[in-house]
Design an enzyme around this catalytic site. Structure first.
Site, short mmCIF file in Angstrom:
data_model
loop_
_atom_site.label_atom_id
_atom_site.label_comp_id
_atom_site.label_asym_id
_atom_site.label_seq_id
_atom_site.Cartn_x
_atom_site.Cartn_y
_atom_site.Cartn_z
N LEU A 91 0.86 -1.18 0.00
CA LEU A 91 0.00 0.00 0.00
C LEU A 91 0.89 1.23 0.00
O LEU A 91 2.12 1.12 -0.03
CB LEU A 91 -0.91 -0.04 1.23
CG LEU A 91 -1.75 -1.33 1.35
CD1 LEU A 91 -2.32 -1.47 2.75
CD2 LEU A 91 -2.85 -1.36 0.31
N CYS A 158 -6.41 -5.94 -1.66
CA CYS A 158 -5.01 -5.95 -2.08
C CYS A 158 -4.40 -7.33 -1.90
O CYS A 158 -4.42 -7.87 -0.79
CB CYS A 158 -4.20 -4.92 -1.30
SG CYS A 158 -2.46 -4.88 -1.78
#
Length: 323
Positions: A91, A158
């Site tokens: 991230l 993710c």
């Protein structure tokens, strides 16, 4: 029920490496062909990014070969026009509070230049449901101080965070995260979902959204497809074991299928007010038209942005693409 997302034109970037800092976001926000922008997914305290591990390549989706150098620095990248991407990013290393400052800066700059500020989608997540709820509340608290429409995209998909499988693949995990969302938020809130491949996954997501209609107003479908491998000769193109999330042309049919399936199931469940942001392999007017025909109200772009820069949005919004 949260307000609905409003973008005109219905085109924006997806959360991606090319939305990491203000230099990227400023160019996206200034484009006349984006109806809004999305920040890269952030955490309240940032992600421990490591350039030696968290990186990406472009490659030929026809044969899985001819990868570019790892994390090509040029923007737009020196990659084939039809290249796909593979990334091992986690991230953003930038904290959520900084993205909120970016949003305020962009809105103020737009007003100073005589432009109407367009929506800014703040993409967030957390390592726990509680962390994610805190991120959402931080955006809601900041919204009155930012002179632009805000929306929140909660990334539950993710594939590259070690030890933290995407919660949107698991019914219990999805329920726990949604329980931490505030009800009736003042700005649109959406979920970014992973690519689904069988009926039970779609049904699980739609049931979760139906049970949380007072918290969710849109879905972004889809994120990258995890556990993919590109080789340079016989060695992984990405660091360590070489696995990453694939995006671009290779995922386009799967993304179209996800959007079409979700639109059908949402409508059948009486959730026609839940909008879809279709993401995955759109790089031109034809791809945009396909995604809209599949049921996306809005269309997001990532890999093609990295290949071509913000000018790709002008190409996508050719007259034949307008539906």
């Amino acid at each position: 029920m949260p307000p609905r997302l409003a973008l005109d034109p219905p085109l924006l970037n997806a959360a991606c490496p090319w939305a990491t800092d203000l230099s990227y976001l400023r160019a996206l926000y200034a484009s006349p062909s984006t109806g809004g922008i999305t920040t890269r997914t952030s955490l309240v305290d940032g992600y421990p990014h490591d350039d030696a591990v968290n990186t990406f390549v472009f490659f030929d989706p026809a044969n899985g070969a001819s990868p570019t150098s790892v994390f090509p620095r040029a923007f737009p990248a020196d990659a084939d026009a039809n290249a796909a991407s593979l990334n091992s990013f986690g991230l953003s290393p930038i904290k959520l509070a900084t993205y909120l400052e970016f949003a305020r800066t962009l809105a103020d700059e737009a007003r100073a230049a005589g432009r109407k500020p367009k929506p800014i989608v703040i993409s967030v997540t957390g390592s726990t449901p509680e962390d994610t709820g805190a991120a959402i509340r931080a955006v809601l608290a900041a919204a009155p101080r930012i002179n632009a429409p805000l929306a929140i995209e909660v990334n539950l998909s993710c594939p590259n965070v070690p030890g933290h499988p995407p919660p949107a693949y698991d019914a219990r995990g999805l329920a726990d995260y949604l329980a931490a969302f505030p009800a009736d938020p003042a700005v649109p809130v959406g979920l970014k979902t992973p690519p689904y491949t069988h009926a039970d996954q779609f049904s699980m997501l739609v049931a979760a959204v139906a049970a949380n209609q007072d918290k969710v107003s849109f879905l972004t479908s889809t994120n990258t497809l995890g556990n993919c491998l590109v080789l340079r000769g016989t060695e992984p193109a990405l660091p360590e074991l070489g696995f990453g999330g694939m995006a671009g042309p290779g995922i386009h049919p799967l993304s179209l299928g996800n959007v079409a399936t979700l639109r059908r199931l949402l409508d059948a469940a009486g959730l026609s007010h839940i909008d879809l942001v279709g993401v995955g392999g759109v790089s031109d007017a034809a791809g945009y038209a396909r995604m809209r025909a599949a049921g996306a109200r809005f269309v997001g772009v990532a890999t093609a942005l990295g290949r071509h820069g913000p000018a790709v949005f002008d190409t996508i919004l050719a007259p034949r693409a307008r539906l």
